[in-house]
Design an enzyme around this catalytic site. Structure first.
Site: not given
Ligand code: EPU
Length: 417
Positions: A22, A93, A117, A123, A126, A305, A327, A397
């Protein structure tokens, strides 16, 4: 509303096949925005987030998307309207992944700001800061990210912390920026490498994906490509834990053991016996499970995850396990539900302390997010009696027909209304 009903106590036996990832297919679909030519994604999972992403892309200009037998064909002749609206982003998201490609393709994007969520605030600061370094002008107004920038330029960007979709968004935007972009402290997940492979097949010039530094030489335009999506390492890990928690003999196939190193290590530590092949892992009917501490980390660490599923497993292990979530700040909602089934779990800040082994009893429980629902299914497989998991839509999902797959190896799992 649909529910999943699990009757516990059965041993599983046979082969479980892993679907496409996914979290790899979603950015790959967003990448189709970068070119007017068709992008063909093979090994795509039949999960609801894919259907949602198709709707997002159709809003933006995708023409007649095809989705059949694990293949998605996407073609975006032109961007009709560069807006990903709130009603779609709020359900997924990952819609924010269109921000980078839209900027690169048409110099303009209007993407609803995803809210917090069930697992944390999440947020996108970044993503925004890095796109600004490429020359985009970004404002947040009325709940929308408004970005413009017809003339993106390569830059050196150091991420303050690792972000998976942030890295993907900026990588996609930089493919068509003028000159060289160097991204440092990027996420190293296999899904990032998979996206780079697709983008390179489309004509991008990206090196270093999978390491903590990615270098992108901007190109004029991208073309179509055919790309097989990597197997879902989280689904594979969930199946391995289903075998371990039921002390069953199962073969998990079509997976990439090299993407699962931390998971396999941890399972071995707690007593799960496995034979690892090139694209499969066989779990042998196990010796008793031992408690084992865990901390979730960015790849190559143990993935967040799979934290919820590991917690279910540790309720059946002898001793005390401390599970630390590093995380997301609020990813323990499943602990309360596991407690309703008889688990002994205390939460102390970012750690859950699990005392095992406790016999679980079937109960009515509520899925709060995708991975929490997988955790509750695992718990249901070993619980005495019947477990009913409300809000089954969460599981759809990200898991392809999980109840059918588990039923085929002998689990008593069904969907009810
Ligand atoms: N974060 C920030 N600012 C940002 C971006 C992230 O503070 O601009 C923080 C987040 O709040 C979190 C950490 O950085 O505390 C890591 O978040 P990340 O951005 O890596 O997560 P994501 O890209 O939103 C993806 C996966 C998630 C998975 C996370 C961590 C996708 C579509 N989603 O989310 O998948 O948990 O990486 O590995 O790739 C799931 O599949 O159930 C799922 C939640």
């Amino acid at each position: 509303m649909e529910k999943i009903r699990v009757r516990g106590g059965r041993r599983l036996e046979g082969v479980l096949s892993v679907s496409g990832a996914k979290n790899a297919v979603l950015p790959a679909m967003a990448a189709a925005l970068l070119t007017p030519e068709p992008v063909v994604l093979e090994n795509s999972p039949a999960v609801r987030d894919v259907a949602t992403m198709i709707r997002v892309l159709q809003r933006l200009g995708a023409a007649d998307p095809v989705r059949e037998d694990g293949r998605i064909i996407l073609r975006v002749p032109e961007i009709r309207s560069p807006e990903a609206p709130y009603e779609l982003v709020k359900t997924m998201r990952a819609s924010v992944l269109v921000l980078g490609p839209l900027l690169a393709r048409c110099g303009e994007a209007r993407v609803s700001l995803p809210g917090g969520c069930a697992i944390g605030a999440r947020p996108v600061n970044l993503h925004i800061a890095a796109l600004e370094k490429l020359g985009a002008r970004i404002q947040v107004e009325h709940g929308y990210i408004l970005a413009t920038g017809r003339d993106l330029r390569g830059a050196e960007i150091i991420f303050d912390s690792k972000t998976v979709t942030g890295t993907e968004n900026v990588m996609m935007a930089a493919t068509r920026a003028r000159g060289r972009t160097v991204l440092r402290n990027v996420a190293q997940e296999p899904e990032i490498e998979d996206l780079a492979a697709l983008l390179n097949a489309m004509g991008a010039r990206i090196t270093g994906a999978g390491s903590d530094t990615i270098v992108i030489e901007g190109v004029e335009g991208l073309r179509g490509a055919v790309h097989p999506v990597i197997p879902d390492r989280i689904e594979a890990g969930t199946f391995l834990m289903a075998a371990a928690i039921t002390r069953s003999s199962l073969r998990v196939e079509n997976c990439r053991p090299d993407h699962l190193v931390a998971v396999l290590d941890k399972l071995r530590d707690v007593g799960v016996r496995m034979e690892v092949g090139d694209s499969s892992v066989r779990v042998a009917p196990g010796s008793p499970l031992r408690a084992g501490n865990l901390i979730t980390l960015p790849h190559p660490g143990f993935p967040t995850d799979l934290q919820a599923q590991y917690m279910a497993l540790m309720t059946q292990a002898e001793g005390t396990s401390i599970i630390t979530e590093s995380i997301f700040e609020n990813r323990f909602m499943h602990a309360g539900e596991l407690r309703r089934m008889g688990a002994r779990i205390d939460i102390d800040g970012h750690s859950a302390i699990v005392q095992g082994a406790t016999p679980l009893t079937g109960a009515q429980v509520m899925a709060t997010d995708l991975r929490a629902s997988a955790c509750l299914i695992l718990a249901g497989l070993v619980a005495d009696g019947e477990t009913t998991i409300d809000r089954a839509y969460h599981i759809d999902r990200g898991y392809e027909r999980i109840e059918e797959k588990l039923r085929r190896v002998g689990a008593d799992v069904e969907r009810i209304r």
